[in-house]
Design a protein around this motif. Structure first.
Motif, short mmCIF file in Angstrom:
data_model
loop_
_atom_site.label_atom_id
_atom_site.label_comp_id
_atom_site.label_asym_id
_atom_site.label_seq_id
_atom_site.Cartn_x
_atom_site.Cartn_y
_atom_site.Cartn_z
N MET A 1 39.01 22.68 46.64
CA MET A 1 39.70 23.88 46.17
C MET A 1 41.21 23.71 46.34
SD MET A 1 37.33 26.05 45.21
CE MET A 1 37.94 27.72 45.40
N ILE A 14 41.46 33.41 43.15
CA ILE A 14 40.59 33.17 42.00
C ILE A 14 41.40 33.15 40.70
CG2 ILE A 14 38.68 34.14 40.65
CD1 ILE A 14 37.53 35.20 43.27
N ASP A 17 42.96 29.53 40.85
CA ASP A 17 42.08 28.37 41.02
C ASP A 17 41.07 28.22 39.89
OD1 ASP A 17 41.13 26.16 42.72
OD2 ASP A 17 39.34 27.38 42.91
N TRP A 18 40.67 29.35 39.26
CA TRP A 18 39.70 29.35 38.15
C TRP A 18 38.38 28.69 38.55
CZ3 TRP A 18 43.34 27.01 33.86
CH2 TRP A 18 44.45 27.87 33.69
N GLY A 19 37.96 28.90 39.80
CA GLY A 19 36.72 28.31 40.24
C GLY A 19 36.72 26.79 40.25
#
Length: 203
Positions: A1, A14, A17-19
C-alpha cells in the motif's frame, strides 16, 4: 500500500490509493518503454513546467490580438487569473499534505527515474495543473488546431510526469482537476464582472 497521508501519518487514504491501483498503474506507465520514450518524457516535463508561464502568456496574447478568430482575447484573461489561483491552491496543498513521491515510496530499484530524482510534495502535480489550466482557459472557442494542440500537450505532459518517475496517477489527476477547476471558476467570475451591476429604470 502507498503511504499517502502527510509525513506525520502512515494511514493510506482510499481516495488516493485506489485500493492499490494507484501504485500498480504508476508502475505500468513508468516501465512502459519504446524507442525515444525517455527523451520524449523529459521533453514533456520540460515544456509543461510552469516556469514557462510568461512565454505561454506572451504567445497567447500575440495569437489573441493578431488572430482573434483563433483565440479570443478574453480567454487569455482567464489564463492570467487562473494561473494565480491555481498557483495558490497547488502551493498550499503540497505543503499541507506533503505526500511522498514514487521514489520515496517504492525505492530506486522499483522506479525508473529520468532526470532529477524527487522525493517529496507529490500531490498534486503542478505540471498537470498548469497544462490543464492552459487547456481549460484557452481551448473553449479556440480554433480546432489550437484546441487539439492543447489537448495533446496536456496528455503528453501528464504521461511524462509518470514516465520520469515523479508522480503517481492520482497526483496528475488531482492536478488536472485543479487546473480545469481554476479555469472554470475564473471564467464564471469574469462573466459576472463583464455583466456589471443590473440597473433597473423607474417606469
Amino acid at each position: 500500500m502507498i503511504p499517502v497521508s502527510p509525513s506525520h501519518s502512515t494511514t493510506p487514504a482510499i481516495w488516493y490509493d485506489w485500493g492499490g491501483w494507484n501504485q500498480s498503474l504508476f508502475l505500468w506507465i513508468n516501465h512502459l518503454s519504446f524507442p525515444g520514450s525517455d527523451a520524449l518524457a523529459q521533453a514533456g516535463t520540460f515544456v509543461g513546467d510552469h516556469q514557462w508561464y510568461p512565454v505561454y502568456i506572451a504567445l497567447a496574447l500575440t495569437l489573441a490580438y493578431t488572430r482573434s478568430q483563433w483565440l479570443a482575447p478574453e480567454r487569455v484573461m482567464v489564463l492570467v487569473w487562473g494561473y494565480l489561483l491555481s498557483w495558490a491552491v497547488i502551493a498550499n496543498l503540497k505543503l499541507v499534505l506533503d505526500f511522498p513521491r514514487p521514489l520515496a515510496v517504492l525505492g530506486e530499484s522499483a522506479v525508473h527515474v529520468v532526470g532529477r530524482p524527487e522525493f517529496a510534495h507529490s500531490f498534486p502535480s503542478g505540471h498537470a495543473a498548469f497544462v490543464f489550466l492552459l487547456l481549460g482557459s484557452l481551448a473553449p472557442g479556440a480554433s480546432s488546431p489550437l484546441r487539439w494542440g492543447l489537448v495533446v500537450l496536456a496528455f503528453w505532459v501528464i504521461w511524462s510526469r509518470m514516465a520520469v518517475g515523479a508522480h503517481f496517477p492520482a497526483d496528475v489527476l488531482g492536478g488536472a482537476l485543479i487546473g480545469l477547476g481554476c479555469a472554470g471558476v475564473v471564467h464564471l467570475i469574469l462573466r459576472v464582472f463583464r455583466r456589471g451591476p443590473k440597473i433597473e429604470s423607474d417606469l
